[in-house]
Design an enzyme around this catalytic site. Structure first.
Site, PDB file in Angstrom:
ATOM      1  N   ASP A 148     -13.222  -9.601 -28.037  1.00 41.93           N
ATOM      2  CA  ASP A 148     -12.711  -7.914 -28.355  1.00 41.93           C
ATOM      3  C   ASP A 148     -13.415  -7.712 -27.220  1.00 41.93           C
ATOM      4  O   ASP A 148     -13.906  -8.752 -26.028  1.00 41.93           O
ATOM      5  CB  ASP A 148     -13.588  -7.510 -29.174  1.00 41.93           C
ATOM      6  N   GLU A 182     -12.552 -15.218 -30.891  1.00 42.51           N
ATOM      7  CA  GLU A 182     -13.582 -13.996 -31.650  1.00 42.51           C
ATOM      8  C   GLU A 182     -13.909 -12.686 -30.988  1.00 42.51           C
ATOM      9  O   GLU A 182     -14.402 -11.896 -29.874  1.00 42.51           O
ATOM     10  CB  GLU A 182     -14.836 -13.975 -31.756  1.00 42.51           C
ATOM     11  N   GLU A 195     -23.186 -21.805 -32.692  1.00 44.91           N
ATOM     12  CA  GLU A 195     -23.956 -20.918 -31.694  1.00 44.91           C
ATOM     13  C   GLU A 195     -25.178 -22.289 -31.674  1.00 44.91           C
ATOM     14  O   GLU A 195     -26.325 -21.715 -31.597  1.00 44.91           O
ATOM     15  CB  GLU A 195     -24.699 -19.516 -32.255  1.00 44.91           C
ATOM     16  N   HIS A 246     -17.037 -12.578 -26.573  1.00 44.39           N
ATOM     17  CA  HIS A 246     -17.176 -10.938 -26.310  1.00 44.39           C
ATOM     18  C   HIS A 246     -17.234 -10.402 -25.356  1.00 44.39           C
ATOM     19  O   HIS A 246     -18.606 -11.249 -25.220  1.00 44.39           O
ATOM     20  CB  HIS A 246     -18.265 -11.258 -28.077  1.00 44.39           C
ATOM     21  N   ASN A 306     -18.063 -23.416 -32.193  1.00 45.03           N
ATOM     22  CA  ASN A 306     -18.005 -22.782 -31.538  1.00 45.03           C
ATOM     23  C   ASN A 306     -19.703 -21.271 -31.194  1.00 45.03           C
ATOM     24  O   ASN A 306     -20.440 -22.149 -31.416  1.00 45.03           O
ATOM     25  CB  ASN A 306     -17.761 -21.744 -32.306  1.00 45.03           C
TER      26      ASN A 306
HETATM   27  O1  9MR Z   1     -18.866  -9.005 -37.431  1.00 45.21           O
HETATM   28  C1  9MR Z   1     -19.706 -10.181 -37.672  1.00 45.21           C
HETATM   29  C2  9MR Z   1     -21.651  -9.080 -38.014  1.00 45.21           C
HETATM   30  O2  9MR Z   1     -20.573  -8.295 -39.597  1.00 45.21           O
HETATM   31  C3  9MR Z   1     -22.350  -9.472 -38.939  1.00 45.21           C
HETATM   32  O3  9MR Z   1     -22.795  -8.695 -39.001  1.00 45.21           O
HETATM   33  C4  9MR Z   1     -22.684 -10.629 -38.152  1.00 45.21           C
HETATM   34  C5  9MR Z   1     -23.448 -11.267 -38.383  1.00 45.21           C
HETATM   35  O4  9MR Z   1     -23.237 -11.815 -39.369  1.00 45.21           O
HETATM   36  O5  9MR Z   1     -21.876 -11.325 -37.709  1.00 45.21           O
HETATM   37  C6  9MR Z   1     -20.972 -10.672 -36.610  1.00 45.21           C
HETATM   38  O6  9MR Z   1     -19.869 -12.176 -36.788  1.00 45.21           O
HETATM   39  C7  9MR Z   1     -21.047 -12.616 -35.239  1.00 45.21           C
HETATM   40  C8  9MR Z   1     -19.470 -14.332 -36.002  1.00 45.21           C
HETATM   41  O7  9MR Z   1     -20.029 -15.176 -36.546  1.00 45.21           O
HETATM   42  C9  9MR Z   1     -20.517 -14.942 -35.340  1.00 45.21           C
HETATM   43  N1  9MR Z   1     -20.311 -15.200 -33.725  1.00 45.21           N
HETATM   44  C10 9MR Z   1     -20.492 -13.496 -32.919  1.00 45.21           C
HETATM   45  C11 9MR Z   1     -20.026 -12.874 -33.772  1.00 45.21           C
HETATM   46  C12 9MR Z   1     -20.313 -11.248 -33.796  1.00 45.21           C
HETATM   47  O8  9MR Z   1     -21.740 -10.742 -33.768  1.00 45.21           O
END
Ligand code: 9MR
Length: 345
Positions: A265, A263, A159, A235, A200
């Site tokens: 959903d 990722e 990101e 997402h 990513n």
């Molecule tokens: O699903 C993840 C959540 O449990 C955490 O609190 C959050 C912060 O670390 O990250 C979420 O996963 C993220 C991923 O690592 C990167 N892309 C966005 C995802 C959803 O926020």
């Protein structure tokens, strides 16, 4: 009994259960992984989720057998793995990696350099000190996993961009400028040359300012042999997918890199309406088709979890959910069938 010993025993029994799944409650005539092959079909897995697997009466080991890939949802992020400078804790990441290996999953490393879930001490560093800490982090984490497990790839920088295509003003950009990105990939390449290095991001699935900026960076890094793959997080909101998903994926493939849906959903307002459930099935198929249209260059799909029960969505976007392929009771949805159908072509 010390809590560490109790945890080790729990982990030991959990690992042996995972390695020998026995309690099959639902039988599927098809699996996501069989339909996706030769691509992998993965899921984000978290330690709390994995530990629940062995205690949760709802858990169906057949859900695990649906998949052929995994990404640790949080356990390999900086805040967990190097909470204090040069103090490394691989426990959580190793649990996911061991589970993944026991089930012959393709394992994605996630992630090395990210502004979020960053250990607070890193944000206090400046200049060369920050860069030295970053090199040490990338090197130590990648070396540990190179020596202990068989990872498929690492998300090196996660990101990096804002939606308008400018660089996100994280601590690295502010202190070191945009060169921190290729420099981080150069370090990763020097630690484990054959491993696939990914970049990513989200909101890069369609053609827009952000994906234009990402593409330009990927083209430049590919010319220097620094990057191998691009992860599109996906997402999504039901009914709101970019219409040019396939076209956008194709322009990255044309840049010479592989791609993956990392990722996925597709959330909706709760309670789910019949119309949204039908639309979600179409939307999942759209994502699969955009991947398979790239041929071998789209190497796999990962959903951000298995069951809605453990999805990040409801707590982040209150009032929404029902985003994954299995509901709270591990019952597969219409989207599960449409996903398999689309993957089968
Ligand atoms: O699903 C993840 C959540 O449990 C955490 O609190 C959050 C912060 O670390 O990250 C979420 O996963 C993220 C991923 O690592 C990167 N892309 C966005 C995802 C959803 O926020």
């Amino acid at each position: 009994m010390s809590s560490l010993l109790a945890f080790s025993l729990l982990l030991g029994s959990a690992l042996s259960t995972w390695a020998n799944p026995v309690s099959r409650q639902v039988s599927y005539s098809e699996t996501l992984k069989a339909a996706a092959a030769p691509r992998y079909f993965g899921a984000a897995l978290g330690v709390p989720h994995l530990l629940n697997f062995t205690h949760d009466p709802l858990f169906d080991t057949d859900a695990v057998l649906q998949f052929s890939g995994a990404t640790p949802e949080n356990e390999m992020k900086w805040a967990y793995i190097e909470p204090e400078r040069n103090v490394f804790n691989f426990t959580g990441g190793d649990i996911v990696a061991a589970f993944s290996e026991a089930n012959n999953y393709v394992l994605r490393g996630h992630n090395l350099v990210w502004y979020n879930e960053l250990a607070p001490w890193v944000e206090t560093l400046t200049g060369e000190d920050l860069w030295n800490a970053t090199v040490n982090h990338i090197t130590t984490v990648m070396t540990h996993y190179k020596e202990s497990f068989n990872l498929y790839c690492w998300d090196v920088v996660n990101e990096a961009f804002n939606d308008d295509g400018t660089y996100r003003e994280n601590v690295w950009y502010t202190q070191l400028g945009s060169d921190y990105v290729p420099n981080a990939y150069a370090v990763a390449r020097s630690v484990n040359a054959p491993l696939k290095l990914y970049i990513n991001d989200y909101n890069t699935e369609g053609i827009n300012n952000k994906s234009d900026a990402l593409l330009a960076l990927v083209q430049s890094m590919k010319a220097q042999d620094l990057v191998d793959g691009v992860g599109f997080q996906c997402h999504f909101i039901v009914g709101e997918l970019p219409t040019d998903l396939e076209e956008n994926f194709a322009r990255f493939v044309a840049a010479g890199v592989e791609i993956a849906v990392t990722e996925l959903d597709i959330r909706m307002n709760l309670p789910p309406s019949e119309a949204d459930i039908v639309q979600q099935a179409k939307d999942y198929a759209t994502v699969m088709n955009a991947c398979t249209a790239q041929g071998a260059a789209c190497v796999g799909v990962t959903t951000w979890g298995i069951t809605d029960l453990y999805s990040w969505v409801p707590s982040t976007f209150p009032g929404t959910g029902y985003a994954l392929l299995f509901d709270d009771n591990y019952v597969p949805k219409s989207a599960y069938n449409s996903t398999i159908y689309a993957l089968r072509g």
